[in-house]
Design an enzyme around this catalytic site. Structure first.
Site, PDB file in Angstrom:
ATOM      1  CB  ALA A  17      -0.923  -0.005   1.217  1.00  0.00           C
ATOM      2  N   GLY A  19       3.223   4.301  -1.674  1.00  0.00           N
ATOM      3  CA  GLY A  19       3.184   5.069  -2.927  1.00  0.00           C
ATOM      4  C   GLY A  19       2.018   6.021  -2.966  1.00  0.00           C
ATOM      5  NE  ARG A  23      -1.374   6.519 -14.771  1.00  0.00           N
ATOM      6  CZ  ARG A  23      -1.468   5.240 -15.141  1.00  0.00           C
ATOM      7  NH1 ARG A  23      -0.510   4.386 -14.837  1.00  0.00           N
ATOM      8  NH2 ARG A  23      -2.513   4.831 -15.816  1.00  0.00           N
ATOM      9  N   GLY A  88       9.860  -0.702  -6.094  1.00  0.00           N
ATOM     10  CA  GLY A  88       9.222  -1.798  -6.808  1.00  0.00           C
ATOM     11  C   GLY A  88       8.485  -2.751  -5.885  1.00  0.00           C
ATOM     12  CG  ASN A 178       1.012 -10.293 -12.675  1.00  0.00           C
ATOM     13  OD1 ASN A 178       0.382 -11.017 -11.920  1.00  0.00           O
ATOM     14  ND2 ASN A 178       2.022  -9.518 -12.284  1.00  0.00           N
ATOM     15  CG  ASN A 235      -2.604   1.907 -11.888  1.00  0.00           C
ATOM     16  OD1 ASN A 235      -2.178   1.598 -10.784  1.00  0.00           O
ATOM     17  ND2 ASN A 235      -2.674   1.044 -12.890  1.00  0.00           N
ATOM     18  NE  ARG A 324     -27.838  16.054   7.928  1.00  0.00           N
ATOM     19  CZ  ARG A 324     -27.172  16.891   8.737  1.00  0.00           C
ATOM     20  NH1 ARG A 324     -25.957  16.592   9.144  1.00  0.00           N
ATOM     21  NH2 ARG A 324     -27.707  18.027   9.126  1.00  0.00           N
ATOM     22  CE  LYS A 342     -27.798  16.963  13.722  1.00  0.00           C
ATOM     23  NZ  LYS A 342     -26.985  17.324  14.889  1.00  0.00           N
ATOM     24  CB  SER A 414     -50.534  26.384  12.638  1.00  0.00           C
ATOM     25  OG  SER A 414     -51.138  25.163  12.399  1.00  0.00           O
TER      26      SER A 414
END
Ligand code: UD1
Ligand code: CA
Length: 458
Positions: A17, A19, A23, A88, A178, A235, A324, A342, A414
């Protein structure tokens, strides 16, 4: 000893993980980008845990507290190994050398940027090791293989994996790709990995080179097939959207096979943890964020957006609702159009049919919340609670200024602004009194028309 009497083989998973994922063009590390509401790293950690990995090592960029926190959340027992320089995939695996020094029977290597691989596929990948294979590689056929490492074979035998950058034109024509993931026999893993060099176009230590090294030593290498869609690597953000689409298709399918009707499934977005019960009907254009549970027989009408919400049986919501922050609707409760909840609980059979905000609120069973009711839960600094008793009736366009309590069976007239508690069974009215002036409008209009005529003459 019969095969079934053998002790189960132990399994280590090493998840790569590190890197930034240049891109992605993002401030966020690539593996923390989300699909179906969960980080890619979270998906991979869930899959390897479900595949029975007793030990998990994650190789990550040093000093990323956000990555470390996500690992601790998704796989609390995992060890984290920093890879300072990104040299790598084989170099990355060796960052977790400590787990290879005392290896388990099987080692699977997973990529944090290949989030769709299921636990079953990890199990299929390791299975050949129990039959004597030293290396198993996951591979797929692709009509558009560009960018992937190619699996080079002769007859049934695997020879090597060639990265695109190093491939000859003939090798580039190979369509067996691969997927990147690999299973290695624990006994051989360290010896193979330490012999991988970096004499290639990228100057990187390539994990797939373990294949050619194993073949040269006469060790058995097996290819395990997988669908291209499942092997999708991420990527860039285009591939992120492709992975999202694939996971949504999977989630919708399992929701429908589980007994929910999705009228237009391609317009419904689910999270990795969405639970829909039997005979739930979901109309078009609904988004389920993380933490949503919908019990049997509920109807979710069009354009609903839900996160951290629990709907008990036979609840009806929408169209156009937002729920939510721990919203709970008990059995048979109903919300109509343009209602937001909420951190609020609606008791059984309670209703809010139109244009309402209920925040930090407890609404008793069978209470009726009139159109335009607002809980004023925020004073600019702190949040406060509103409690509405069972069977209470809140008249339209009322503002309930929290903290405030409305008693059981009470009425609120009301247009009231309620700042003080209303006892059980009472009525509260808090608005200006109406005054009626007979004939006033006709007199006023006549005066105005006379004035207009006078101005027109001058
Ligand atoms: C890799 C494979 C390629 C395969 C493809 C499938 C190699 C050399 N190539 O290519 O054969 O077809 O995946 O998607 O393995 N990582 C580190 N440290 C590093 C390098 C990579 O942790 O030094 C991690 C990355 O975060 C990523 C994974 O390893 O999660 C794969 O690396 P990436 O650079 O994306 O490899 P690909 O070029 O996609
Ligand atoms: Ca990749």
């Amino acid at each position: 000893m019969t095969p079934s009497a053998k002790p189960p083989r132990s399994l280590t998973a090493i998840v790569l993980a590190a890197g930034k994922g240049t891109r992605m063009r993002s401030d966020l590390p690539k593996v923390l980008h989300r699909i179906a509401g969960r980080t890619m790293l979270g998906h991979v950690l869930a899959a390897v845990q479900a595949a029975g990995a007793g030990r998990i090592a994650v190789v990550a960029e040093p000093g990323r507290e956000d990555v470390a926190a996500e690992i601790a959340r998704q796989a609390p027992g995992a060890q984290v190994f920093p890879q300072a320089e990104r040299l790598g995939t084989a170099h990355a695996v060796l960052a977790a050398r400590a787990v290879l020094d005392a290896p388990d029977d099987d080692v699977v290597i997973a990529f944090g940027d290949t989030p769709l691989i299921s636990a079953e596929t990890f199990l299929r990948l390791r299975a050949p090791l129990a039959e004597g294979a030293t290396v198993a590689v996951l591979a797929f056929e692709s009509p558009a293989p560009a960018g992937y490492g190619r699996v080079l074979t002769e007859g049934d035998c695997v020879l090597a994996i060639r990265e695109e950058k190093d491939a000859s034109p003939a090798e580039r024509a190979v369509t067996l790709c691969n997927a990147g993931l690999m299973a290695l026999s624990g006994r051989h893993a360290l010896a193979l990995l330490t012999r991988i060099g970096n004499d290639n176009a990228a100057g990187e230590y390539y994990l797939p080179d373990a294949v050619a090294l194993a073949v040269a030593e006469g060790l058995s290498v097996t290819v395990v097939p997988v669908d291209e869609a499942e092997a999708q690597g991420v990527n860039d953000r285009v591939q992120l959207s492709i992975a999202e689409a694939a996971i949504q298709a999977r989630l919708r399918r399992s929701a429908m096979l589980g007994g929910a009707t999705l009228i237009a499934p391609e317009t419904v977005f689910l999270s990795h943890d969405t639970i829909l019960g039997r005979d739930v009907v979901v109309e078009p254009h609904v988004v389920f964020g993380p933490g949503v549970r919908v019990a049997d027989g509920c109807t979710v009408r069009a354009f609903a957006h839900l996160t951290e919400t629990s709907l008990e049986a036979s609840v009806r919501i929408g169209p156009f609702v937002r729920l939510r922050g721990h919203a709970v609707l008990e059995t048979g409760a109903e919300l109509g159009n343009f209602v937001e909840l909420k951190n609020a609980r609606m008791g059984a059979g309670a209703k809010a049919a139109h244009l309402t905000y209920l925040g930090d609120a407890e609404i008793g069973a069978r209470a009726n919340i009139g159109a335009g009711t607002i809980t004023c839960n925020y004073d600019g600094v702190l949040k406060h609670r509103t409690t509405i008793g069972a069977g209470a009736f809140i008249g339209s366009n009322s503002a309930l200024v929290a903290p405030v309590t409305i008693g059981e069976g009470a009425y609120v007239a009301s247009g009231s602004v309620i700042t003080d508690a209303v006892p059980d069974g009472a009525m509260a009215i808090a608005r200006g009194r109406q005054a009626v002036k007979p004939g006033w409008a006709a007199e006023k209009r006549a005066a105005l028309l006379a004035e207009k005529a006078r101005r027109g003459k001058t």
